[in-house]
Write an enzyme that holds these catalytic residues in place. Structure first.
Site, PDB file in Angstrom:
ATOM      1  N   ALA A 247      29.336  35.568  36.085  1.00 58.80           N
ATOM      2  CA  ALA A 247      30.261  34.650  36.755  1.00 58.80           C
ATOM      3  C   ALA A 247      31.573  35.352  37.087  1.00 58.80           C
ATOM      4  O   ALA A 247      32.091  35.244  38.206  1.00 58.80           O
ATOM      5  CB  ALA A 247      30.515  33.430  35.882  1.00 58.80           C
ATOM      6  N   GLY A 248      32.126  36.075  36.114  1.00 61.68           N
ATOM      7  CA  GLY A 248      33.364  36.801  36.354  1.00 61.68           C
ATOM      8  C   GLY A 248      33.195  37.892  37.399  1.00 61.68           C
ATOM      9  O   GLY A 248      34.091  38.125  38.223  1.00 61.68           O
ATOM     10  N   ASP A 249      32.041  38.562  37.369  1.00 63.64           N
ATOM     11  CA  ASP A 249      31.786  39.610  38.357  1.00 63.64           C
ATOM     12  C   ASP A 249      31.666  39.025  39.759  1.00 63.64           C
ATOM     13  O   ASP A 249      32.134  39.613  40.734  1.00 63.64           O
ATOM     14  CB  ASP A 249      30.505  40.364  37.996  1.00 63.64           C
ATOM     15  CG  ASP A 249      30.614  41.101  36.675  1.00 63.64           C
ATOM     16  OD1 ASP A 249      31.730  41.528  36.338  1.00 63.64           O
ATOM     17  OD2 ASP A 249      29.588  41.258  35.996  1.00 63.64           O
TER      18      ASP A 249
END
Length: 301
Positions: A247-249
């Site tokens: 998700a962060g990537d």
């Protein structure tokens, strides 16, 4: 504008569990998956899937190397600067997913072989205004070198300080964008950002270190940016999370993609929040990252 992503390529070995086991405990899991990942490769895949001209800079080893390269190519990323290191394994990530969240253990393998010579070779292709994204799953010295060389070439630099570790003081001044999550922000500032006041305190500390703009991802609270335009807060897109891996990537790749298209930070954050929202509704890393059509649909609501 082109986006250069210098970082890790991992094969993710993922299993679902009812909860995270305690010391000495065995838990019955299910749904074992083997999927391409690694923060660097994930961010490159996100950029490429979302339409940016993307060049991956990294290393693979013996095990899983061909699969990792194929995943990038299938998403449209340029892999001309992915080198094979035959004496080591490719990077491996062991992932436990429980209650929609994850716990990860990494063996860097070939990722530790990304060196200054490879960075120099790749950045010769860069022009002023192109973007460089780096993380901390390769050697810290290489990350610092890449940021310094990128600034010399007039590039826009983005550092995702994950996993968090100590950095030399001079590297912060080479960061146009410093993009931590909440725990990483606390690691570098001693302040846990949970609201506008604490996020501004984090950014002020980072600004003193030399960072130009700070973008903090805050999970269900969305994301914030603190820089020359003041404080910008963008709410999260509400979805039911199945797996938060990548998700962060996805957020970082989407944010960079929008910047490369000329968007301002607020628009880039709104698009990045939407793209990340799609990712968490699916299992896996790169397989969960949305296409541009899917991200636009979520973005436009």
């Amino acid at each position: 504008m082109k986006i250069f992503v210098a970082g890790s390529l991992n094969m993710d070995l993922t299993i679902r569990a009812p909860y995270v086991p305690q010391k000495g405990e065995t838990v019955k899991g299910e749904g074992f998956l083997v999927t391409p990942g690694g923060k660097g490769a994930n961010q490159a895949v996100a950029c490429a899937k979302l339409g940016a001209e993307t060049l991956m800079v990294g290393c693979i080893g013996n095990e899983f190397g061909e699969e990792l390269v194929a995943s990038l190519q299938n998403c449209g990323a340029d892999v001309g600067f992915v080198e094979r290191k035959n004496e080591v394994s490719s990077g491996i990530a062991m992932i436990i997913v429980a209650d929609g969240d994850n716990r990860i253990i990494i063996d860097r393998g070939a990722n530790a072989k990304v060196d200054r010579a490879l960075i120099d070779s790749a950045l010769r292709e860069a022009e002023a205004g192109d973007l460089l994204i780096v993380q901390l799953e390769i050697e810290t010295d290489t990350v610092c070198y890449a940021l310094a060389r990128a600034k010399e070439r007039g590039m826009v630099t983005l550092l995702n300080p994950a996993p968090a570790e100590s950095l030399p003081a001079e590297v912060f001044a080479d960061c146009d964008y410093f993009l931590p999550n909440q725990s990483e922000a606390k690691f570098y500032t001693g302040v846990y950002p949970e609201n506008e006041e604490s996020a501004k305190r984090c950014a002020a500390i980072l600004r003193e270190k030399g960072v130009k703009k700070t973008v903090i991802t805050m999970g269900e609270r969305g994301s914030v940016c603190i820089g020359d335009k003041g404080f910008i807060s963008v709410p999260a897109v509400k979805v039911k999370a199945v797996d938060t891996t990548a998700a962060g990537d996805t957020f970082i790749g989407a944010f960079a993609t929008k910047l490369s298209e000329g968007a301002d930070e607020e628009e880039a954050m709104r698009f990045a929040n939407a793209a990340a929202a799609v990712t968490v509704t699916r299992r896996g890393a790169q397989t969960a990252i949305p296409s541009r059509i899917e991200a636009d649909q979520m973005y436009k609501g």
